[in-house]
Motif scaffolding. Structure first.
Motif, PDB file in Angstrom:
ATOM      1  N   LEU A 271       1.016  -1.219  -0.004  1.00  0.00           N
ATOM      2  CA  LEU A 271      -0.041  -0.057   0.066  1.00  0.00           C
ATOM      3  C   LEU A 271       0.765   1.346  -0.025  1.00  0.00           C
ATOM      4  CD1 LEU A 271      -2.698  -1.014   2.341  1.00  0.00           C
ATOM      5  CD2 LEU A 271      -3.000  -0.802   0.062  1.00  0.00           C
ATOM      6  N   LEU A 272       1.941   1.286   0.724  1.00  0.00           N
ATOM      7  CA  LEU A 272       2.805   2.504   0.809  1.00  0.00           C
ATOM      8  C   LEU A 272       3.757   2.577  -0.425  1.00  0.00           C
ATOM      9  CD1 LEU A 272       4.825   1.996   3.940  1.00  0.00           C
ATOM     10  CD2 LEU A 272       2.894   3.464   3.727  1.00  0.00           C
ATOM     11  N   ALA A 273       3.843   1.446  -1.297  1.00  0.00           N
ATOM     12  CA  ALA A 273       4.437   1.374  -2.310  1.00  0.00           C
ATOM     13  C   ALA A 273       3.642   2.163  -3.495  1.00  0.00           C
ATOM     14  CB  ALA A 273       4.842   0.192  -2.924  1.00  0.00           C
ATOM     15  N   ASP A 274       2.163   1.916  -3.493  1.00  0.00           N
ATOM     16  CA  ASP A 274       1.276   2.445  -4.123  1.00  0.00           C
ATOM     17  C   ASP A 274       1.065   3.864  -4.043  1.00  0.00           C
ATOM     18  OD1 ASP A 274       0.902   0.030  -5.317  1.00  0.00           O
ATOM     19  OD2 ASP A 274      -0.812  -0.507  -4.199  1.00  0.00           O
ATOM     20  N   GLY A 275       1.677   4.421  -2.804  1.00  0.00           N
ATOM     21  CA  GLY A 275       1.465   5.906  -2.650  1.00  0.00           C
ATOM     22  C   GLY A 275       0.508   6.301  -1.723  1.00  0.00           C
ATOM     23  N   LYS A 276       0.138   5.192  -0.809  1.00  0.00           N
ATOM     24  CA  LYS A 276      -1.039   5.534   0.203  1.00  0.00           C
ATOM     25  C   LYS A 276      -0.248   6.206   1.382  1.00  0.00           C
ATOM     26  CE  LYS A 276      -3.952   3.645  -2.339  1.00  0.00           C
ATOM     27  NZ  LYS A 276      -4.829   4.312  -2.998  1.00  0.00           N
ATOM     28  N   GLU A 277      -0.870   7.004   2.130  1.00  0.00           N
ATOM     29  CA  GLU A 277      -0.436   7.801   3.265  1.00  0.00           C
ATOM     30  C   GLU A 277      -0.582   6.943   4.380  1.00  0.00           C
ATOM     31  OE1 GLU A 277      -0.428  12.368   5.366  1.00  0.00           O
ATOM     32  OE2 GLU A 277      -1.647  11.708   3.711  1.00  0.00           O
ATOM     33  N   VAL A 278       0.206   7.112   5.546  1.00  0.00           N
ATOM     34  CA  VAL A 278       0.291   6.105   6.682  1.00  0.00           C
ATOM     35  C   VAL A 278      -1.231   6.718   7.586  1.00  0.00           C
ATOM     36  CG1 VAL A 278       1.216   5.218   8.785  1.00  0.00           C
ATOM     37  CG2 VAL A 278       2.651   5.852   6.811  1.00  0.00           C
ATOM     38  N   THR A 279      -0.917   8.165   7.810  1.00  0.00           N
ATOM     39  CA  THR A 279      -2.126   8.866   8.857  1.00  0.00           C
ATOM     40  C   THR A 279      -3.559   8.439   7.807  1.00  0.00           C
ATOM     41  OG1 THR A 279      -0.436  10.348   9.176  1.00  0.00           O
ATOM     42  CG2 THR A 279      -2.599  10.879   9.820  1.00  0.00           C
ATOM     43  N   ARG A 280      -3.577   8.656   6.592  1.00  0.00           N
ATOM     44  CA  ARG A 280      -4.792   8.439   6.096  1.00  0.00           C
ATOM     45  C   ARG A 280      -5.419   6.828   6.357  1.00  0.00           C
ATOM     46  NH1 ARG A 280      -7.907  11.947   2.797  1.00  0.00           N
ATOM     47  NH2 ARG A 280      -9.901  10.879   2.464  1.00  0.00           N
ATOM     48  N   LEU A 281      -4.327   6.164   6.169  1.00  0.00           N
ATOM     49  CA  LEU A 281      -4.578   4.557   6.182  1.00  0.00           C
ATOM     50  C   LEU A 281      -5.077   4.216   7.684  1.00  0.00           C
ATOM     51  CD1 LEU A 281      -4.533   1.586   5.261  1.00  0.00           C
ATOM     52  CD2 LEU A 281      -1.867   1.691   5.996  1.00  0.00           C
ATOM     53  N   VAL A 282      -4.697   4.963   8.820  1.00  0.00           N
ATOM     54  CA  VAL A 282      -4.905   4.663   9.950  1.00  0.00           C
ATOM     55  C   VAL A 282      -6.657   5.175  10.305  1.00  0.00           C
ATOM     56  CG1 VAL A 282      -4.550   5.205  12.495  1.00  0.00           C
ATOM     57  CG2 VAL A 282      -2.761   4.810  10.992  1.00  0.00           C
ATOM     58  N   ASN A 283      -6.638   6.392   9.502  1.00  0.00           N
ATOM     59  CA  ASN A 283      -8.202   7.161   9.782  1.00  0.00           C
ATOM     60  C   ASN A 283      -9.102   6.129   9.033  1.00  0.00           C
ATOM     61  OD1 ASN A 283      -8.186   9.503  11.088  1.00  0.00           O
ATOM     62  ND2 ASN A 283      -6.505  10.013   9.541  1.00  0.00           N
TER      63      ASN A 283
END
Length: 553
Positions: A271-283
């Motif tokens: 998911l990180l490699a696809d450009g997802k942001e960690v904070t947004r992922l947690v939300n």
């Protein structure tokens, strides 16, 4: 410019077109129809909810030359000029960049002149909370008694920063976050107008991401349309916002629940490699679990592994995710926190699985899935202590009462020192800067002090001492007895209020009693001790003998 953003193209031009805010539009329309127009209005609420749009519609409605229904006609020269922004009698000011005294004095000097092409002069001051104290004072008199042809509309997202003297002179309208179905319906209307095919799931996700703001929703829609091709899909919206879809979140949680931590790590890094942001992922993970709880409540459970968990376990998951979200704000490497979160959630599932068979029939009153063994152990220990106390009470021998230890985490003498010299001015000054002090401590990354001062509040202050109320007694004890910790806090207080003060703590649970005791002691008049008159001659005779004394008058 050939292209305009969607939120500008579809900006409401009449009260009927406004999405939501029915309580505002109805009141303003009725006031125009009954000719009960106030001289000042305050519009406050979240961003993108229609404050400035309604202010312009109101300016058109009161100046419209062809309509008397409370709605602008949008065809007469006055309405057209206000819509285009060319009307010299409707002045829109951005207080964020024009927040000084000189700008407000300029308004005060020009407001007395009659309007040139309209019935009313309308001043729309956006982000009015950004004005300086001097600017507010300059606006005060004009706002209180403006000319009959002048109307002020103040718009803000932070009304608590506006002086009460300004608010009391305005009619206040509280704008609400726009409901999710209303946003979704308006987005569908926009897509149909623009001839764009769409998926319902895409519009629903945009409406959720906008968090009640129509402007944000239209901006996201604009980006998603530009990103996609002929049809607007949920995948386009996810890519634009950097969010994670429900299927990915479900797959990630399934791996956590079956304790496939390695697989969860691999999916997270993908998911990180696809450009997802960690904070947004947690939300997104929090919202996902929220939806699962709703599905539990409405009996819409599916076949995925997440539905095999007990509700209390899901509650604890949300607590742990929230704790991780808070820790990320003060962390340099957020990726590590999320990896640790995956392990914590997996261990939490293991504990719930291990605790389930330990429940006995007697624990039916408790929530399912909770291990109550530690509660039973505490109850058994309490019963044994009660039995032991009853045995000792029935014994014939007398036991000596041990003197009670003083468990107070504070010194009454120190508190009286503060209260004797306390004054309201120093206390108000410290209270007004207390939030800045907490923000300063957080910015320095001093976590121990953040937790210590998080539930604290100044209750008395003088030029030399400060009395702080703490929610936890242990925090009060640390401040009063730990010289290093207290001096560290006093140094931070000095950097904020520029005063060298000595800090004294009092527990919140005992503050009211301490204050009452102090007041009662002050009410009782102190008995002045009369000085004992000493007969010097008699004292000298006793010391040296009467023959050795020679009295000279």
């Amino acid at each position: 410019m050939s292209y305009q953003a969607l939120y500008r193209v579809f900006r409401s031009q009449s009260f009927e077109e406004v999405v939501g805010q029915k309580h505002v539009t109805t009141t303003l329309k009725n006031a125009i129809q009954k000719n009960k127009i106030s001289h000042a209005y305050l519009f406050n609420g979240p961003r993108g909810t229609g404050k400035t749009s309604i202010a312009k519609i109101f300016a058109k409605a009161i100046n419209c030359t062809e309509s008397d229904t409370g709605e602008p006609c949008n065809h007469c020269p006055t309405c057209v000029s206000i819509t285009n922004g060319t009307n010299s009698d409707v002045i829109e000011i951005d207080a964020a960049s024009n927040n000084g005294v000189d700008e407000i004095r300029n308004i005060r000097d020009k407001v007395k002149y009659a309007p040139g092409e309209s019935k009313y002069k309308v001043y729309i001051i956006d982000e009015v909370h950004m004005l300086t104290t001097g600017a507010f004072n300059a606006l005060l008199k004009t706002l209180e008694e403006p000319p009959a042809h002048a109307i002020f509309i103040l718009a803000t997202t932070e009304p608590h920063k506006i002086p009460a003297t300004i608010i009391s002179r305005c009619q206040r309208f509280d704008f609400k976050a726009i409901a999710l179905p209303d946003i979704k319906d308006h987005l569908a209307f926009v897509c149909n107008k623009e001839g764009i095919e769409y998926e319902d799931a895409a519009l629903e996700f945009i409406a959720t991401s906008a968090e009640g703001g129509m402007r944000d929703a239209l901006s996201i829609l604009d980006q998603a349309i530009a990103f996609g091709e002929a049809k607007l899909t949920l995948n386009h919206v996810l890519n634009v916002t950097g969010s994670v879809g429900r299927d990915d979140l479900m797959s990630l949680m399934d791996k956590v629940i079956v304790h496939d931590v390695k697989g969860a790590f691999e999916q997270y890094h993908q998911l990180l490699a696809d450009g997802k942001e960690v904070t947004r992922l947690v939300n997104d993970l929090i919202y996902f679990l929220r939806d699962v709880i709703v599905e539990f409540a409405t009996d819409q459970k599916g076949d995925a592994a997440i539905y095999s968990l007990a509700l209390p376990t899901i509650y604890e998951m949300i607590d742990k995710i929230n704790d991780t979200l808070v820790a990320m704000r003060f962390s340099v490497n957020s990726n590590v926190h999320f990896e640790v979160l995956i392990v914590k959630l997996s261990e939490l599932v293991k504990q719930s699985e291990a605790g389930a068979p330990q429940q006995s029939v007697q624990s039916n009153a408790g929530a399912p899935g909770i291990d109550t063994s530690h509660i039973e152990a505490r109850i058994n220990a309490l019963e044994s202590r009660i039995n032991q106390g009853a045995t000792q009470a029935s014994a014939p021998q007398k036991t000596k009462k041990e003197p009670k230890k003083n468990k107070n985490a504070f010194s009454m003498r120190q508190i009286e020192t503060v209260l004797d010299n306390a004054n309201r001015e120093d206390l108000n000054f410290l209270k007004s800067n207390w939030g800045e002090l907490l923000a300063h401590v957080e910015s320095q990354g001093q976590r121990s002090l953040v937790s210590l001062l998080k539930h604290s509040e100044p209750v008395a202050a003088s030029s030399t001492h400060v009395l702080i109320k703490f929610g936890e007694e242990i925090h009060c004890d640390m401040v009063n007895n730990d010289d290093a910790k207290r001096e560290q806090i006093e140094a931070i207080v000095y950097t904020i209020i520029k005063k060298q003060v000595k800090m004294v703590g009092v527990p919140d649970s005992q503050w009211l009693q301490v204050r009452h005791t102090y007041i009662e002691n002050r009410k009782q008049p102190k008995q002045e001790e009369k000085p004992v008159e000493v007969d010097i001659v008699s004292e000298a005779a006793n010391l040296f003998g009467e023959d050795a004394i020679n009295i000279i008058d």
